[in-house]
Design a protein around this motif. Sequence first.
Motif, PDB file in Angstrom:
ATOM      1  N   THR A   6       8.265  -6.595  -3.288  1.00 24.69           N
ATOM      2  CA  THR A   6       9.083  -5.788  -4.192  1.00 24.69           C
ATOM      3  C   THR A   6      10.386  -5.446  -3.507  1.00 24.69           C
ATOM      4  O   THR A   6      10.494  -5.458  -2.282  1.00 24.69           O
ATOM      5  CB  THR A   6       8.369  -4.486  -4.583  1.00 24.69           C
ATOM      6  N   ARG A  38      -2.207   3.367  -4.028  1.00 24.93           N
ATOM      7  CA  ARG A  38      -1.186   3.082  -5.038  1.00 24.93           C
ATOM      8  C   ARG A  38       0.038   3.961  -4.833  1.00 24.93           C
ATOM      9  O   ARG A  38       1.189   3.480  -4.898  1.00 24.93           O
ATOM     10  CB  ARG A  38      -1.757   3.302  -6.441  1.00 24.93           C
ATOM     11  N   ILE A  39      -0.184   5.244  -4.578  1.00 25.15           N
ATOM     12  CA  ILE A  39       0.942   6.163  -4.369  1.00 25.15           C
ATOM     13  C   ILE A  39       1.764   5.734  -3.163  1.00 25.15           C
ATOM     14  O   ILE A  39       3.001   5.706  -3.197  1.00 25.15           O
ATOM     15  CB  ILE A  39       0.420   7.599  -4.200  1.00 25.15           C
ATOM     16  N   LYS A  41       2.055   2.760  -1.793  1.00 26.03           N
ATOM     17  CA  LYS A  41       2.804   1.531  -2.083  1.00 26.03           C
ATOM     18  C   LYS A  41       4.030   1.830  -2.940  1.00 26.03           C
ATOM     19  O   LYS A  41       5.109   1.266  -2.706  1.00 26.03           O
ATOM     20  CB  LYS A  41       1.900   0.512  -2.781  1.00 26.03           C
ATOM     21  N   ASP A  42       3.884   2.703  -3.925  1.00 24.16           N
ATOM     22  CA  ASP A  42       5.014   3.034  -4.795  1.00 24.16           C
ATOM     23  C   ASP A  42       6.144   3.697  -4.011  1.00 24.16           C
ATOM     24  O   ASP A  42       7.322   3.360  -4.181  1.00 24.16           O
ATOM     25  CB  ASP A  42       4.551   3.959  -5.926  1.00 24.16           C
ATOM     26  N   SER A  45       7.742   1.082  -1.579  1.00 22.10           N
ATOM     27  CA  SER A  45       8.510   0.062  -2.300  1.00 22.10           C
ATOM     28  C   SER A  45       9.819   0.616  -2.840  1.00 22.10           C
ATOM     29  O   SER A  45      10.841  -0.077  -2.878  1.00 22.10           O
ATOM     30  CB  SER A  45       7.668  -0.507  -3.453  1.00 22.10           C
ATOM     31  N   ALA A  46       9.798   1.892  -3.253  1.00 20.60           N
ATOM     32  CA  ALA A  46      11.016   2.510  -3.782  1.00 20.60           C
ATOM     33  C   ALA A  46      11.996   2.885  -2.680  1.00 20.60           C
ATOM     34  O   ALA A  46      13.202   2.992  -2.934  1.00 20.60           O
ATOM     35  CB  ALA A  46      10.643   3.756  -4.591  1.00 20.60           C
TER      36      ALA A  46
END
Length: 298
Positions: A6, A38-39, A41-42, A45-46
């Motif tokens: 990403t 998940r948190i 990774k988010d 990635s951001a």
Amino acid sequence: MAEVATSASSSANSSARSVSLLVVVDPVARRLDGESVRIAKDVLSAGAAHTKVCLPDGPEEFARALRRRGSRRPVVVGDDSALLRAVALLHRQRELAGCALSVVPVGSALGLARSLGLPTGAVAAARTVLDGAERRLDLLVDDSDGVVLGAVGIPPVPIPVPGREDAAPGPASLRPWLRTCQSLVRTLASSRTARTAVAPGTPGPARLRVEVDGVTLVDLDQPVEGVSVTPGAAGMAAVEVRPLSVGAQASPLTASGRTVTVSGAHFRYRADAVVCGPVGTRTWVAREGAWGLTLPAG
């Protein structure tokens, strides 16, 4: 092994957005706490210019992902066992000196991560990866090329479970922890020494010779309740020997040095979260600033 790449838009005001990350997610973390994974990774990635996420299915793929990281900064998402596995792999590849490791602690055994100063919330830990600073830390290397980040304990006392000792690594259920230890054992084994998960029960006194930089701290004629060796300050190992108490409690014997050798009748010891042995002798050498960990700045 699944991989996801990403990108995030660049920003002149954030140095983190120029960083390229390799995020290796331990399979135990995915199974036990997929939401925290998940948190993390988010957020990563951001916040980074480029993030490659690897989802290894086992220790071999975990190792392969680290070896093929290229110029990307490695980020491990997992528990203490995943952290130990990553450091051991980089040590065996002789790449610890030039590699800063980042960790997002996820799982049930996080005592070592806490003791090192890592935040254990997914958001805070991911922000530390992006905004934190590298700190060089000491470790111990034994004569079988094994590494110790936290402590060596002889005899290998059980690891407390949550609710009894919150700061110590331990699971809400023993089965996932045993599976994690077994995975770690297969990955870290670098000699014929057997390594198994910590077993319940209280070990009895032992007769050991403990030498620090060649000077005998305690000899075989003095039974001891326990010995601990930890990475100290400035490349020194801190040693504490607790003699067997008869009547009045005996005061611990302490010393520090660069090399610690323990010998005697075949004994087992706990290195971080793994029980090793039996061995007749083992030597640990303290190495100053041997590995880098990204910790909160300030």
